[in-house]
Write an enzyme that holds these catalytic residues in place. Structure first.
Site, PDB file in Angstrom:
ATOM      1  N   GLY A  54       0.735  -0.852   0.377  1.00 39.02           N
ATOM      2  CA  GLY A  54      -0.056   0.041  -0.124  1.00 39.02           C
ATOM      3  C   GLY A  54       0.565   1.190   0.102  1.00 39.02           C
ATOM      4  O   GLY A  54       1.857   1.281   0.526  1.00 39.02           O
ATOM      5  N   CYS A  81       5.203  -6.232   1.542  1.00 38.54           N
ATOM      6  CA  CYS A  81       6.329  -4.431   0.905  1.00 38.54           C
ATOM      7  C   CYS A  81       5.183  -4.248   2.642  1.00 38.54           C
ATOM      8  O   CYS A  81       5.615  -4.416   3.530  1.00 38.54           O
ATOM      9  CB  CYS A  81       4.724  -4.188   0.246  1.00 38.54           C
ATOM     10  SG  CYS A  81       5.866  -2.475  -0.406  1.00 38.54           S
ATOM     11  N   TYR A  82       4.506  -3.196   2.197  1.00 35.67           N
ATOM     12  CA  TYR A  82       3.558  -2.373   3.658  1.00 35.67           C
ATOM     13  C   TYR A  82       3.686  -3.007   4.543  1.00 35.67           C
ATOM     14  O   TYR A  82       3.486  -3.202   6.324  1.00 35.67           O
ATOM     15  CB  TYR A  82       2.600  -1.939   3.176  1.00 35.67           C
ATOM     16  CG  TYR A  82       1.513  -0.588   4.272  1.00 35.67           C
ATOM     17  CD1 TYR A  82       2.286  -0.073   4.251  1.00 35.67           C
ATOM     18  CD2 TYR A  82       0.285  -1.051   4.756  1.00 35.67           C
ATOM     19  CE1 TYR A  82       1.425   0.878   5.857  1.00 35.67           C
ATOM     20  CE2 TYR A  82      -0.121  -0.461   5.635  1.00 35.67           C
ATOM     21  CZ  TYR A  82       0.129   0.251   6.034  1.00 35.67           C
ATOM     22  OH  TYR A  82      -0.690   1.013   7.121  1.00 35.67           O
ATOM     23  N   HIS A 168       7.919  -7.582  -4.359  1.00 36.39           N
ATOM     24  CA  HIS A 168       6.215  -7.616  -4.859  1.00 36.39           C
ATOM     25  C   HIS A 168       6.372  -9.531  -5.082  1.00 36.39           C
ATOM     26  O   HIS A 168       6.847  -8.241  -6.672  1.00 36.39           O
ATOM     27  CB  HIS A 168       6.047  -6.660  -5.224  1.00 36.39           C
ATOM     28  CG  HIS A 168       5.019  -5.161  -4.811  1.00 36.39           C
ATOM     29  ND1 HIS A 168       4.407  -5.248  -4.352  1.00 36.39           N
ATOM     30  CD2 HIS A 168       5.842  -4.542  -4.529  1.00 36.39           C
ATOM     31  CE1 HIS A 168       3.829  -4.102  -3.651  1.00 36.39           C
ATOM     32  NE2 HIS A 168       5.002  -3.803  -3.579  1.00 36.39           N
ATOM     33  N   GLU A 170       4.136 -10.969  -6.858  1.00 32.44           N
ATOM     34  CA  GLU A 170       2.937 -10.634  -7.070  1.00 32.44           C
ATOM     35  C   GLU A 170       3.041 -10.342  -8.651  1.00 32.44           C
ATOM     36  O   GLU A 170       2.050 -10.956  -9.948  1.00 32.44           O
ATOM     37  CB  GLU A 170       2.052 -10.144  -6.728  1.00 32.44           C
ATOM     38  CG  GLU A 170       1.817  -8.815  -6.254  1.00 32.44           C
ATOM     39  CD  GLU A 170       2.476  -8.843  -5.090  1.00 32.44           C
ATOM     40  OE1 GLU A 170       2.784  -8.897  -4.743  1.00 32.44           O
ATOM     41  OE2 GLU A 170       2.034  -7.013  -5.208  1.00 32.44           O
ATOM     42  N   ASP A 226     -18.975 -11.858 -20.836  1.00 28.61           N
ATOM     43  CA  ASP A 226     -19.355 -11.691 -19.503  1.00 28.61           C
ATOM     44  C   ASP A 226     -20.745 -12.442 -19.973  1.00 28.61           C
ATOM     45  O   ASP A 226     -21.294 -13.440 -19.675  1.00 28.61           O
ATOM     46  CB  ASP A 226     -19.645 -10.782 -18.972  1.00 28.61           C
ATOM     47  CG  ASP A 226     -17.809 -10.246 -19.061  1.00 28.61           C
ATOM     48  OD1 ASP A 226     -17.081 -10.441 -18.918  1.00 28.61           O
ATOM     49  OD2 ASP A 226     -17.907  -8.710 -18.650  1.00 28.61           O
ATOM     50  N   LYS A 368     -11.840 -12.058 -15.029  1.00 25.97           N
ATOM     51  CA  LYS A 368     -12.302 -11.998 -15.841  1.00 25.97           C
ATOM     52  C   LYS A 368     -11.600 -13.429 -16.989  1.00 25.97           C
ATOM     53  O   LYS A 368     -11.693 -14.119 -18.162  1.00 25.97           O
ATOM     54  CB  LYS A 368     -11.753 -10.564 -17.093  1.00 25.97           C
ATOM     55  CG  LYS A 368     -11.914 -11.351 -18.284  1.00 25.97           C
ATOM     56  CD  LYS A 368     -13.248 -10.244 -18.680  1.00 25.97           C
ATOM     57  CE  LYS A 368     -13.532 -10.215 -19.661  1.00 25.97           C
ATOM     58  NZ  LYS A 368     -14.852  -8.791 -19.822  1.00 25.97           N
TER      59      LYS A 368
END
Ligand code: XMP
Length: 512
Positions: A54, A81-82, A168, A170, A226, A368
Site C-alpha cells: 500500500g 511490502c507495506y 512484490h 505478485e 461476460d 476475467k
C-alpha cells in the site's frame, strides 16, 4: 465452500493481482477491506492471510492499520511490502523511513530457504517499490533473505507461520514470484488446491438450480464475453427456464446479430429473442452530436426496450447479469491508488431496481481470466471467449458527430475489413482492441481519372492491460497498407484512411 485465503487490501495497485495469483495456484482467494475484523475472518474459515502492500507509511496518522487480533487466529500470515512493515510495527519490531525509495529491480539473496523459498534458487531478481523499511525484527522472527538495501528483506517466524517480504512476488517482474506465493499457500497454509474451473462449474450449476428452482430467468445478451459466459452457465443449469434478449439497436457491427442467432439459438439451443429496435434508436439519435447525450439516449432506450421485452416473454423472476469480481470489490481509496479512481461504464444502470427482479450473478466471484476458462469449458468458441471489448453504445460512439444510416453503413463495411485482416494475420488476438472510426470530414481523392470527395476512416488499434492506459499498436506497414487499400477500394464513400497514433493518456481509446 473451497478453502479461502484472505487478501487484506491496504490500497496497493497490485492487490487484485495477488488475489489472481492465488487463484492461479488453484486456491480460492477473497479480498477484504483493511477494516475487516479477526472475528469476520474466522467466520469465513480463512486458512491463511496475506497483507497487501500500500502507499501509506505506518508512521502516517491516516495509515490503515488492521485488527491486531488477526495475528492470534492461529493461521499463517504473509506480509508483502507495506504488509511486512505492519508486521514489524504491530508485532514489536521497528520500522524506519529510508533515505530514498527503493523502486524497481533488485537482487534478493536467500540465506535460508525455509518453507517459503523451498526449491527456489538462492538468488532471485525481484521487484521492489517501497519507502520505509524494517530495521529491527519483531520477537520470534529471523531474517532469511537480504537485498543490498535491506538486512530484513525476508523474515520468518516458522513456528507461527508468519512471513514478511519486502518485494512484490505478485508482479510479473519478480522472478519465481508465483512459486513463492504457492509455497506460502501449499507449504505454509496447507491449503487445498481445490479451486478449479470444473469444480466451479459443478458448484455453480448446483447453486443456480437451488436458487432458481422452477422460476424463469431473463438475461440481456450483448454477445460480449461476460454475458455470453453467464448465459452458457445458466443454460447448463436450467435450460429452457432461461430466456435471453438480444437488442438490435442499429449500432451493431456487420454480421453481429447473425452470429448471435446462429451460435446461441441454433448451436446451444438457448432461447434467444432478438428484438429489432434499430429504427427506434436511430430515430431518437437523429441530429444528436454530443457523445454523452448519445450515451444517455442509447442507455435509456435500451432499458425501455428491454423492459417491454420482459412483458412480451410473459415475465420472469430473476434478472441474470454477467457481473465480475472486480465490479463488486470495494476499492480502497488510499493515497493516489489508481484502482480507487477507476469508474466503470454502466450501460444498464438502474435496470434491476426498476424491473423489480431478483438478481442472479453467477460470475461475481470470478476474475476475467477465470470467466474465459469457464466459457471455454462450457463449449463457447474462441471468437466469443477471447472477443475484444465492444462498448455498450456500440458504433454510436464510433461515428463521430451525427449518426446516420449512411455513415453507419460506411463504418460497418470499413470495420469489417479491418477485423477480417486482423483475424487473418492473427493480430486480432494480440491487441486489446482494433476498430474503425467514422470521421465526418470529407477529403479529396482520385479514382481512375475522376475526382472524388468522400469521408475519412480512422484506424484505432491499441494494446492495453485494463483499458486504464493504452498504447497504439505498431502493426507491420504491409498489413496497414493492405487494410488501407482494401477500405478505399471496397467501401464506397471513403477516400482516405488515417492511423491513430495517440496513447492513452492523453487520448482515450474511443474517439467519443
Ligand atoms: P476509453 O475511450 O474511455 O475506453 O479510453 C476505455 C474502454 O471502455 C470502453 N468504453 C465503453 N464501454 N460503454 C461501455 O460499455 C461505454 O460508454 C464505453 N465507452 C468506452 C472502450 O471500448 C474501452 O475498452
Amino acid at each position: 465452500m473451497p478453502q479461502t485465503i484472505a487478501v487484506i487490501d491496504f490500497g496497493s495497485q497490485y492487490t487484485q493481482i495477488i488475489a489472481r495469483r492465488i487463484r492461479e495456484c488453484q486456491v480460492y482467494s477473497k479480498l477484504y477491506h483493511h477494516t475487516v475484523t479477526a472475528e469476520e475472518l474466522k467466520k469465513d474459515g480463512v486458512v491463511g492471510i496475506i497483507l497487501s502492500g500500500g502507499p501509506s507509511s505506518v508512521f502516517s496518522k491516516k495509515a490503515p492499520i488492521p485488527d491486531k487480533a488477526l495475528f492470534t487466529l492461529g493461521v499463517p500470515v504473509l506480509g508483502i511490502c507495506y504488509g511486512i512493515q505492519l508486521m514489524g510495527h504491530l508485532l514489536g519490531g521497528q520500522v524506519a523511513k529510508s533515505d530514498h525509495r527503493e523502486y524497481g529491480h533488485g537482487t534478493l539473496t536467500i540465506r535460508k530457504a525455509g518453507r517459503l523459498f523451498s526449491k527456489l534458487p538462492k538468488k532471485l531478481r525481484v521487484w521492489n517499490s517501497h519507502g520505509d523499511r524494517l530495521i529491527k525484527l519483531p520477537p520470534g522472527f529471523t531474517a532469511i533473505g537480504t537485498t543490498d538495501n535491506s538486512e530484513y528483506a525476508v523474515i520468518e517466524d516458522a513456528q507461527r507461520g508468519f512471513y514478511g517480504i519486502q518485494f512484490h512476488p505478485e508482479v510479473f517482474h519478480s522472478e519465481r514470484g508465483v512459486d513463492v506465493i504457492r509455497n506460502f499457500l501449499v507449504g505454509v497454509c496447507k491449503a487445498e488446491q481445490d479451486w478449479t474451473t470444473a469444480d466451479f462449474i459443478k458448484k455453480s450449476v448446483a447453486d443456480i438450480r437451488t436458487t432458481v428452482g422452477k422460476s424463469r430467468v431473463l438475461l440481456g445478451l450483448s454477445g460480449g464475453v461476460d454475458s455470453s459466459v453467464a448465459a452458457a452457465l445458466i443454460h447448463k443449469a436450467i435450460g429452457k427456464q432461461l430466456t435471453c434478449v438480444f437488442v438490435d439497436n442499429g449500432l451493431l457491427r456487420k454480421g453481429e446479430r447473425e452470429v448471435v442467432e446462429s451460435l446461441y439459438a441454433r448451436n446451444f439451443k438457448i432461447d434467444v429473442r432478438v428484438v429489432d429496435a434499430s429504427a427506434l434508436f436511430l430515430r431518437r439519435l437523429k441530429g444528436i452530436t454530443d457523445p454523452e447525450q448519445k450515451r444517455k439516449i442509447i442507455g435509456r432506450t435500451f432499458v425501455e426496450v428491454f423492459e417491454k421485452s420482459l412483458k412480451s416473454i410473459g415475465g420472469a423472476d430473476y434478472l441474470a447479469q454477467g457481473t465480475l469480481y472486480p465490479d463488486v470489490i470495494e476499492s480502497v481509496a488510499i493515497g493516489n491508488n489508481p484502482a480507487a479512481l477507476i469508474k466503470s461504464h454502466h450501460n444498464v444502470g438502474g435496470l434491476p431496481e426498476r424491473m423489480k427482479l431478483k438478481l442472479l450473478e453467477p460470475l461475481r466471484e470470478l476474475f476475467k481470466d477465470e470467466v474465459r476458462a469457464v466459457g471455454s469449458a462450457c463449449g463457447l468458441p474462441k471468437e466469443v471467449v477471447w472477443r475484444q471489448p465492444f462498448p455498450g453504445p456500440g458504433l454510436g460512439v464510433r461515428v463521430v458527430g451525427e449518426i446516420t444510416k449512411e455513415r453507419l453503413e460506411i463504418l460497418r463495411n470499413a470495420d469489417f475489413i479491418l477485423q477480417e485482416e486482423m483475424m487473418d494475420n492473427g493480430w486480432y488476438w494480440k491487441v486489446w482492441q482494433s476498430f474503425a472510426v467514422f470521421i465526418p470530414v470529407k477529403s479529396v481523392g482520385v479514382v481512375g481519372d475522376e475526382r472524388n470527395y468522400s469521408y475519412v476512416i480512422g484506424l484505432r488499434i491499441v494494446e492495453s492491460i485494463d483499458a486504464m492506459t493504452a498504447d497504439w499498436t505498431r502493426l507491420p506497414y504491409d498489413l496497414l497498407q493492405k487494410i488501407s487499400s482494401r477500405i478505399t477500394n471496397e467501401v464506397r464513400g471513403v477516400s482516405r484512411v488515417v492511423l491513430d497514433i495517440s496513447s492513452k493518456p492523453p487520448a482515450t481509446i474511443e474517439w467519443e
